[in-house]
Design a protein around this motif. Structure first.
Motif, PDB file in Angstrom:
ATOM      1  N   GLY A   8      65.948  86.374 118.119  1.00 17.68           N
ATOM      2  CA  GLY A   8      65.229  87.301 119.225  1.00 17.68           C
ATOM      3  C   GLY A   8      65.181  86.709 120.447  1.00 17.68           C
ATOM      4  N   ALA A   9      63.903  87.083 121.315  1.00 16.42           N
ATOM      5  CA  ALA A   9      63.846  86.662 122.453  1.00 16.42           C
ATOM      6  C   ALA A   9      63.595  85.211 122.808  1.00 16.42           C
ATOM      7  CB  ALA A   9      62.339  87.040 122.890  1.00 16.42           C
ATOM      8  N   VAL A  10      63.252  84.409 121.649  1.00 16.73           N
ATOM      9  CA  VAL A  10      63.281  82.905 121.687  1.00 16.73           C
ATOM     10  C   VAL A  10      64.829  82.401 122.114  1.00 16.73           C
ATOM     11  CG1 VAL A  10      62.799  80.710 120.485  1.00 16.73           C
ATOM     12  CG2 VAL A  10      61.217  82.639 120.655  1.00 16.73           C
ATOM     13  N   ALA A  11      65.539  82.942 120.962  1.00 23.53           N
ATOM     14  CA  ALA A  11      67.268  82.622 121.065  1.00 23.53           C
ATOM     15  C   ALA A  11      67.680  82.956 122.410  1.00 23.53           C
ATOM     16  CB  ALA A  11      67.971  83.311 120.164  1.00 23.53           C
ATOM     17  N   GLU A  12      67.427  84.225 123.054  1.00 21.38           N
ATOM     18  CA  GLU A  12      67.756  84.533 124.634  1.00 21.38           C
ATOM     19  C   GLU A  12      67.037  83.399 125.476  1.00 21.38           C
ATOM     20  OE1 GLU A  12      66.442  88.383 125.473  1.00 21.38           O
ATOM     21  OE2 GLU A  12      67.390  89.189 123.564  1.00 21.38           O
ATOM     22  N   ARG A  13      65.896  82.998 125.312  1.00 22.68           N
ATOM     23  CA  ARG A  13      65.431  81.840 126.330  1.00 22.68           C
ATOM     24  C   ARG A  13      66.344  80.716 126.231  1.00 22.68           C
ATOM     25  NH1 ARG A  13      60.295  81.690 128.831  1.00 22.68           N
ATOM     26  NH2 ARG A  13      60.637  83.912 129.146  1.00 22.68           N
ATOM     27  N   THR A  14      66.303  80.175 124.898  1.00 20.44           N
ATOM     28  CA  THR A  14      67.077  78.739 124.805  1.00 20.44           C
ATOM     29  C   THR A  14      68.609  78.977 124.862  1.00 20.44           C
ATOM     30  OG1 THR A  14      67.389  79.267 122.334  1.00 20.44           O
ATOM     31  CG2 THR A  14      65.406  78.066 123.006  1.00 20.44           C
ATOM     32  N   GLN A  15      69.194  80.203 125.042  1.00 20.72           N
ATOM     33  CA  GLN A  15      70.527  80.415 125.193  1.00 20.72           C
ATOM     34  C   GLN A  15      71.201  80.027 123.960  1.00 20.72           C
ATOM     35  OE1 GLN A  15      71.845  79.501 129.061  1.00 20.72           O
ATOM     36  NE2 GLN A  15      70.626  81.246 129.929  1.00 20.72           N
ATOM     37  N   CYS A  16      70.843  79.586 122.787  1.00 24.27           N
ATOM     38  CA  CYS A  16      71.490  79.295 121.589  1.00 24.27           C
ATOM     39  C   CYS A  16      70.812  79.694 120.295  1.00 24.27           C
ATOM     40  CB  CYS A  16      71.530  77.672 121.503  1.00 24.27           C
ATOM     41  SG  CYS A  16      70.046  76.850 121.624  1.00 24.27           S
ATOM     42  N   GLU A  42      55.646  79.771 127.607  1.00 23.04           N
ATOM     43  CA  GLU A  42      54.789  80.312 127.729  1.00 23.04           C
ATOM     44  C   GLU A  42      54.443  81.719 127.449  1.00 23.04           C
ATOM     45  OE1 GLU A  42      56.661  80.262 131.653  1.00 23.04           O
ATOM     46  OE2 GLU A  42      56.184  78.545 130.497  1.00 23.04           O
ATOM     47  N   SER A  43      55.427  82.606 127.801  1.00 25.74           N
ATOM     48  CA  SER A  43      55.140  84.081 127.852  1.00 25.74           C
ATOM     49  C   SER A  43      55.713  84.669 126.525  1.00 25.74           C
ATOM     50  CB  SER A  43      55.918  84.699 129.021  1.00 25.74           C
ATOM     51  OG  SER A  43      57.121  84.621 129.209  1.00 25.74           O
ATOM     52  N   LEU A  44      56.327  83.842 125.819  1.00 27.80           N
ATOM     53  CA  LEU A  44      56.959  84.381 124.464  1.00 27.80           C
ATOM     54  C   LEU A  44      55.940  84.493 123.360  1.00 27.80           C
ATOM     55  CD1 LEU A  44      60.773  82.778 124.457  1.00 27.80           C
ATOM     56  CD2 LEU A  44      59.727  85.178 125.393  1.00 27.80           C
ATOM     57  N   SER A  45      55.971  85.486 122.598  1.00 30.36           N
ATOM     58  CA  SER A  45      55.223  85.413 121.443  1.00 30.36           C
ATOM     59  C   SER A  45      56.231  85.298 119.949  1.00 30.36           C
ATOM     60  CB  SER A  45      54.491  86.743 121.181  1.00 30.36           C
ATOM     61  OG  SER A  45      53.965  86.821 120.102  1.00 30.36           O
ATOM     62  N   PHE A  46      55.925  84.243 119.204  1.00 33.49           N
ATOM     63  CA  PHE A  46      56.676  83.958 117.902  1.00 33.49           C
ATOM     64  C   PHE A  46      55.875  83.570 117.017  1.00 33.49           C
ATOM     65  CE2 PHE A  46      57.057  80.422 120.992  1.00 33.49           C
ATOM     66  CZ  PHE A  46      56.751  79.317 120.055  1.00 33.49           C
ATOM     67  N   SER A  47      56.372  83.588 115.784  1.00 35.46           N
ATOM     68  CA  SER A  47      55.961  83.143 114.524  1.00 35.46           C
ATOM     69  C   SER A  47      56.921  81.751 114.195  1.00 35.46           C
ATOM     70  CB  SER A  47      55.816  83.831 113.407  1.00 35.46           C
ATOM     71  OG  SER A  47      55.127  84.939 113.684  1.00 35.46           O
ATOM     72  N   VAL A  48      56.299  80.748 113.516  1.00 34.47           N
ATOM     73  CA  VAL A  48      57.009  79.778 113.012  1.00 34.47           C
ATOM     74  C   VAL A  48      57.139  79.678 111.330  1.00 34.47           C
ATOM     75  CG1 VAL A  48      57.012  77.159 113.036  1.00 34.47           C
ATOM     76  CG2 VAL A  48      56.191  78.501 114.949  1.00 34.47           C
ATOM     77  N   VAL A  69      63.315  74.614 110.708  1.00 33.99           N
ATOM     78  CA  VAL A  69      62.161  75.337 111.530  1.00 33.99           C
ATOM     79  C   VAL A  69      62.822  76.147 112.093  1.00 33.99           C
ATOM     80  CG1 VAL A  69      60.475  75.066 113.225  1.00 33.99           C
ATOM     81  CG2 VAL A  69      60.957  72.931 111.844  1.00 33.99           C
ATOM     82  N   ALA A  70      62.074  77.441 112.019  1.00 34.22           N
ATOM     83  CA  ALA A  70      62.671  78.854 112.769  1.00 34.22           C
ATOM     84  C   ALA A  70      61.733  79.238 113.474  1.00 34.22           C
ATOM     85  CB  ALA A  70      62.992  79.726 111.682  1.00 34.22           C
ATOM     86  N   LEU A  71      62.093  79.821 114.830  1.00 34.87           N
ATOM     87  CA  LEU A  71      60.964  80.397 115.533  1.00 34.87           C
ATOM     88  C   LEU A  71      61.388  81.913 115.638  1.00 34.87           C
ATOM     89  CD1 LEU A  71      60.994  77.814 118.639  1.00 34.87           C
ATOM     90  CD2 LEU A  71      59.701  78.016 116.389  1.00 34.87           C
ATOM     91  N   LEU A  72      60.535  82.640 115.147  1.00 37.26           N
ATOM     92  CA  LEU A  72      60.780  84.058 114.761  1.00 37.26           C
ATOM     93  C   LEU A  72      60.061  85.126 115.681  1.00 37.26           C
ATOM     94  CD1 LEU A  72      60.123  83.478 111.083  1.00 37.26           C
ATOM     95  CD2 LEU A  72      62.671  83.568 111.937  1.00 37.26           C
ATOM     96  N   PRO A  73      60.807  86.165 116.092  1.00 40.54           N
ATOM     97  CA  PRO A  73      60.185  87.244 116.904  1.00 40.54           C
ATOM     98  C   PRO A  73      59.090  87.884 116.123  1.00 40.54           C
ATOM     99  CG  PRO A  73      62.103  88.163 116.112  1.00 40.54           C
ATOM    100  CD  PRO A  73      62.069  86.650 115.791  1.00 40.54           C
ATOM    101  N   PRO A  74      58.144  88.587 116.695  1.00 29.38           N
ATOM    102  CA  PRO A  74      56.990  89.185 116.162  1.00 29.38           C
ATOM    103  C   PRO A  74      57.476  90.368 115.152  1.00 29.38           C
ATOM    104  CG  PRO A  74      56.627  89.132 118.601  1.00 29.38           C
ATOM    105  CD  PRO A  74      57.834  88.625 118.187  1.00 29.38           C
ATOM    106  N   PHE A  75      56.856  90.368 114.094  1.00 25.89           N
ATOM    107  CA  PHE A  75      57.433  91.295 113.072  1.00 25.89           C
ATOM    108  C   PHE A  75      56.697  92.762 113.316  1.00 25.89           C
ATOM    109  CE2 PHE A  75      57.880  87.239 110.956  1.00 25.89           C
ATOM    110  CZ  PHE A  75      59.267  87.377 110.634  1.00 25.89           C
ATOM    111  N   ALA A  76      57.541  93.902 112.949  1.00 24.95           N
ATOM    112  CA  ALA A  76      56.651  95.341 112.937  1.00 24.95           C
ATOM    113  C   ALA A  76      56.577  95.754 111.646  1.00 24.95           C
ATOM    114  CB  ALA A  76      57.436  96.175 113.718  1.00 24.95           C
ATOM    115  N   GLY A  77      55.529  96.222 111.154  1.00 22.80           N
ATOM    116  CA  GLY A  77      55.411  96.651 109.747  1.00 22.80           C
ATOM    117  C   GLY A  77      55.891  98.365 109.713  1.00 22.80           C
ATOM    118  N   GLY A  78      55.954  98.541 108.473  1.00 24.66           N
ATOM    119  CA  GLY A  78      56.895  99.943 108.207  1.00 24.66           C
ATOM    120  C   GLY A  78      56.773 100.439 106.777  1.00 24.66           C
TER     121      GLY A  78
END
Length: 78
Positions: A8-16, A42-48, A69-78
């Motif tokens: 997610g957004a973490v991959a976009e920030r790291t560009q990998c 600092e502005s990203l929300s992620f789970s580990v 180790v995985a840095l994951l975007p926030p999850f949405a329930g449904g």
């Protein structure tokens, strides 16, 4: 070697989508601090996740060389 995967957004920030960290006996907290300094999350929300199990970012865990180790975007329930 510890594999760090980005999503997610973490991959976009790291560009990998992953990188290998050549370190032994590093704590999860130290790894996250090193990545924060490198990528400025600092502005990203992620789970580990460690080895496909969600863990707290503040957990006292010493990583082993075979850990993933995985840095994951926030999850949405449904």
């Amino acid at each position: 070697m510890i594999e760090v995967k980005y999503f997610g957004a973490v991959a976009e920030r790291t560009q990998c989508t992953f990188e290998n960290v050549f370190s032994s006996n590093i704590s999860l907290q130290d790894l996250l601090q090193d990545l924060e300094a490198k990528y400025k999350f600092e502005s990203l929300s992620f789970s580990v996740a460690v080895n496909q199990k969600i863990v707290s970012k503040t957990t006292d865990y010493t990583l082993k060389t075979s850990d993933i180790v995985a840095l994951l975007p926030p999850f949405a329930g449904g």
